[in-house]
Scaffold this motif. Structure first.
Motif, PDB file in Angstrom:
ATOM      1  N   SER A   1      14.876   3.201  16.533  1.00 15.90           N
ATOM      2  CA  SER A   1      16.204   3.048  17.118  1.00 15.90           C
ATOM      3  C   SER A   1      17.287   2.980  16.051  1.00 15.90           C
ATOM      4  N   ARG A   2      16.906   2.635  14.823  1.00 18.07           N
ATOM      5  CA  ARG A   2      17.844   2.575  13.712  1.00 18.07           C
ATOM      6  C   ARG A   2      17.973   3.920  12.991  1.00 18.07           C
ATOM      7  N   GLY A   3      17.261   4.920  13.463  1.00 14.99           N
ATOM      8  CA  GLY A   3      17.314   6.240  12.837  1.00 14.99           C
ATOM      9  C   GLY A   3      16.344   6.420  11.694  1.00 14.99           C
ATOM     10  N   ILE A   4      15.423   5.486  11.522  1.00 20.94           N
ATOM     11  CA  ILE A   4      14.436   5.564  10.448  1.00 20.94           C
ATOM     12  C   ILE A   4      13.258   6.419  10.909  1.00 20.94           C
ATOM     13  N   ARG A   5      12.848   7.378  10.082  1.00 21.49           N
ATOM     14  CA  ARG A   5      11.689   8.206  10.411  1.00 21.49           C
ATOM     15  C   ARG A   5      10.411   7.438  10.096  1.00 21.49           C
ATOM     16  N   LEU A   6       9.381   7.662  10.912  1.00 20.79           N
ATOM     17  CA  LEU A   6       8.126   6.929  10.791  1.00 20.79           C
ATOM     18  C   LEU A   6       6.988   7.873  10.439  1.00 20.79           C
ATOM     19  N   GLY A   7       6.358   7.628   9.311  1.00 22.38           N
ATOM     20  CA  GLY A   7       5.214   8.421   8.888  1.00 22.38           C
ATOM     21  C   GLY A   7       3.959   7.579   8.840  1.00 22.38           C
ATOM     22  N   GLY A   8       2.816   8.241   8.793  1.00 25.72           N
ATOM     23  CA  GLY A   8       1.545   7.546   8.655  1.00 25.72           C
ATOM     24  C   GLY A   8       0.665   8.262   7.651  1.00 25.72           C
ATOM     25  N   THR A   9      -0.086   7.493   6.852  1.00 24.32           N
ATOM     26  CA  THR A   9      -1.105   8.073   5.974  1.00 24.32           C
ATOM     27  C   THR A   9      -2.387   7.285   6.144  1.00 24.32           C
ATOM     28  N   THR A  10      -3.505   7.907   5.797  1.00 22.04           N
ATOM     29  CA  THR A  10      -4.805   7.287   6.019  1.00 22.04           C
ATOM     30  C   THR A  10      -5.831   7.871   5.066  1.00 22.04           C
ATOM     31  N   GLY A  11      -6.953   7.170   4.943  1.00 25.84           N
ATOM     32  CA  GLY A  11      -8.108   7.708   4.236  1.00 25.84           C
ATOM     33  C   GLY A  11      -9.072   8.391   5.179  1.00 25.84           C
ATOM     34  N   TYR A  12      -8.787   8.356   6.482  1.00 23.86           N
ATOM     35  CA  TYR A  12      -9.637   8.982   7.477  1.00 23.86           C
ATOM     36  C   TYR A  12      -9.527  10.507   7.410  1.00 23.86           C
ATOM     37  N   THR A  13     -10.468  11.188   8.026  1.00 24.92           N
ATOM     38  CA  THR A  13     -10.418  12.639   8.128  1.00 24.92           C
ATOM     39  C   THR A  13      -9.505  13.031   9.289  1.00 24.92           C
ATOM     40  N   ARG A  14      -9.181  14.329   9.375  1.00 20.83           N
ATOM     41  CA  ARG A  14      -8.303  14.793  10.434  1.00 20.83           C
ATOM     42  C   ARG A  14      -8.879  14.539  11.834  1.00 20.83           C
TER      43      ARG A  14
ATOM     44  N   VAL B   1      -3.444  17.599   2.437  1.00 27.02           N
ATOM     45  CA  VAL B   1      -2.685  17.822   1.196  1.00 27.02           C
ATOM     46  C   VAL B   1      -3.583  18.041  -0.026  1.00 27.02           C
ATOM     47  N   GLY B   2      -4.899  18.006   0.161  1.00 30.40           N
ATOM     48  CA  GLY B   2      -5.804  18.308  -0.940  1.00 30.40           C
ATOM     49  C   GLY B   2      -6.366  17.119  -1.688  1.00 30.40           C
ATOM     50  N   ALA B   3      -5.841  15.924  -1.456  1.00 32.15           N
ATOM     51  CA  ALA B   3      -6.360  14.723  -2.122  1.00 32.15           C
ATOM     52  C   ALA B   3      -5.773  13.485  -1.457  1.00 32.15           C
ATOM     53  N   GLY B   4      -6.543  12.400  -1.524  1.00 30.65           N
ATOM     54  CA  GLY B   4      -6.096  11.154  -0.922  1.00 30.65           C
ATOM     55  C   GLY B   4      -5.498  10.207  -1.942  1.00 30.65           C
ATOM     56  N   ARG B   5      -5.392   8.960  -1.552  1.00 30.39           N
ATOM     57  CA  ARG B   5      -4.864   7.929  -2.424  1.00 30.39           C
ATOM     58  C   ARG B   5      -5.758   7.745  -3.649  1.00 30.39           C
ATOM     59  N   PRO B   6      -5.197   7.348  -4.764  1.00 25.30           N
ATOM     60  CA  PRO B   6      -3.822   6.886  -4.988  1.00 25.30           C
ATOM     61  C   PRO B   6      -2.807   8.002  -5.241  1.00 25.30           C
ATOM     62  N   HIS B   7      -3.223   9.268  -5.082  1.00 20.22           N
ATOM     63  CA  HIS B   7      -2.264  10.363  -5.256  1.00 20.22           C
ATOM     64  C   HIS B   7      -1.130  10.234  -4.240  1.00 20.22           C
ATOM     65  N   PRO B   8       0.073  10.644  -4.585  1.00 19.62           N
ATOM     66  CA  PRO B   8       1.221  10.480  -3.699  1.00 19.62           C
ATOM     67  C   PRO B   8       1.466  11.651  -2.754  1.00 19.62           C
TER      68      PRO B   8
END
Length: 273
Positions: free
Chosen positions: A120-133, A159-166
Motif C-alpha cells: 500500500s506504500r508503493g514498495i515492491r515485494l520480492g522473494g528469494t529462496t534456496g528451494y528449486t523452481r 539466475v544460475g547460482a544461489g546464495r550468497p551470490h547476489p
C-alpha cells in the motif's frame, strides 16, 4: 506515482522458509535428515541447519563434505565422497520436499498483513529462496491461498547460482524496475540470506524467532519459558549479526518499525556498508 511520492525504500526482498512460511524452517531440515538416513548416514541436526538458505544441491554437497559425514561415506563405501553421491542424494531431496511442503507451508503470523501494508506504500515485494523452481511454485500457490503474495519470487536456477551470490536480488531489481539497491532491503533468517543482501549492496534485516537459528515451530516456541526464549533469541541475534545483519527483528511481523529506522538512515544519506 510522482518522483516526490516514491517510497524511500523501493523494494523489500523476503526469504521464504523461516521468514514468511514454515516457522522454524522445519521442512527442509526434515527432508535432508530423511534422505541421509535412507543412505545409512547420520546427518546431525546442527550440521543440517548450518547450511540452511543455500541452494539445495549446494546444501547437500556441503553436508557430504563435512568431516563427520564424509567419514561415514568412507566407512560405508570404502571411498571418498564423489559428485555421484551429491547427485544421488539431491535427486532424492526434491520429491521428499514436494511431499512435505503442504504440511509445512503455513504463513507465519503477520506476514500477509505486513506485505499488504508495504504494498500500500508503493514498495515492491520480492522473494528469494534456496528451494528449486517446482518447490517454489508449489509454495507460492499454498501461500497465496493464505493471503501471502510477492510481486516476483526467484530461486537459484532462475539466475544460475544461489546464495550468497547476489544474482537473485539483482534480477528482482531488474524485473520489478527498482533502484538503487542501496535503498532496498533484504529480510531473512539465515547467514546466507544476510550475505546475499549485503553482496547485493542492500540493507539487511535478520529474523531471530521465526527462523533457522531457533528452529522451532510457533507452538514449540510458545511452550518455552521466558528465560529460554530470551537465550535463544540472543543466540540467533549473535549468529545473524556475525553474518553482517544491519538490523534485527523477531519475525516478519515486527519489521515495520525496523524499516522505519532504515528510512531515517536513508534520509541522512547513510549507505548499507
Amino acid at each position: 506515482m510522482t518522483p516526490e511520492s516514491k517510497p524511500l525504500i523501493p523494494m523489500v526482498v523476503l526469504d521464504w522458509a523461516g521468514t514468511v512460511v514454515d516457522h522454524g524452517s522445519v521442512a527442509p531440515v526434515k527432508a535432508l535428515e530423511d534422505i541421509f538416513a535412507a543412505e545409512g548416514i547420520d546427518a546431525p541436526h546442527s550440521l543440517v541447519r548450518k547450511y540452511m538458505g543455500l541452494a539445495k544441491r549446494d546444501h547437500v554437497e556441503a553436508l557430504l563434505w563435512e568431516p563427520e559425514i564424509a567419514a561415514q561415506v568412507a566407512h560405508l563405501h570404502a571411498r571418498r565422497v564423489t559428485e555421484e553421491d551429491v547427485d544421488r542424494l539431491y535427486a532424492q531431496f526434491e520429491p521428499q520436499m514436494m511431499a512435505l511442503l503442504p504440511g509445512y507451508a503455513e504463513v507465519i503470523t503477520g506476514a500477509a498483513e505486513v506485505v499488504e501494508e508495504l504494498r500500500s506504500r508503493g514498495i515492491r515485494l520480492g522473494g528469494t529462496t534456496g528451494y528449486t523452481r517446482p518447490m517454489l511454485d508449489e509454495l507460492m500457490q499454498l501461500a497465496a491461498k493464505q493471503g501471502y503474495r510477492t510481486d516476483a519470487s526467484l530461486c537459484p536456477e532462475d539466475v544460475g547460482a544461489g546464495r550468497p551470490h547476489p544474482w537473485m536480488c539483482y534480477r528482482l531489481a531488474i524485473d520489478l524496475r527498482v533502484y538503487p539497491l542501496s535503498r532496498c532491503v533484504k529480510v531473512g533468517d539465515t547467514p546466507s540470506d544476510i550475505e546475499e543482501g549485503r553482496n547485493a549492496g542492500m540493507w539487511t534485516i535478520g529474523l531471530t524467532r521465526s527462523g533457522n537459528a531457533v528452529g522451532l515451530t510457533e507452538t514449540e516456541w510458545k511452550a518455552l519459558d521466558a528465560p529460554e526464549q530470551k537465550r535463544l533469541l540472543a543466540d540467533a541475534e549473535k549468529e545473524l549479526r556475525g553474518a553482517g545483519a544491519h538490523l534485527m527483528a523477531e519475525s516478519v511481523a515486527h519489521i515495520l518499525p525496523v524499516l522505519g529506522e532504515i528510512e531515517e538512515r536513508i534520509r541522512t544519506g547513510e549507505l548499507p556498508l
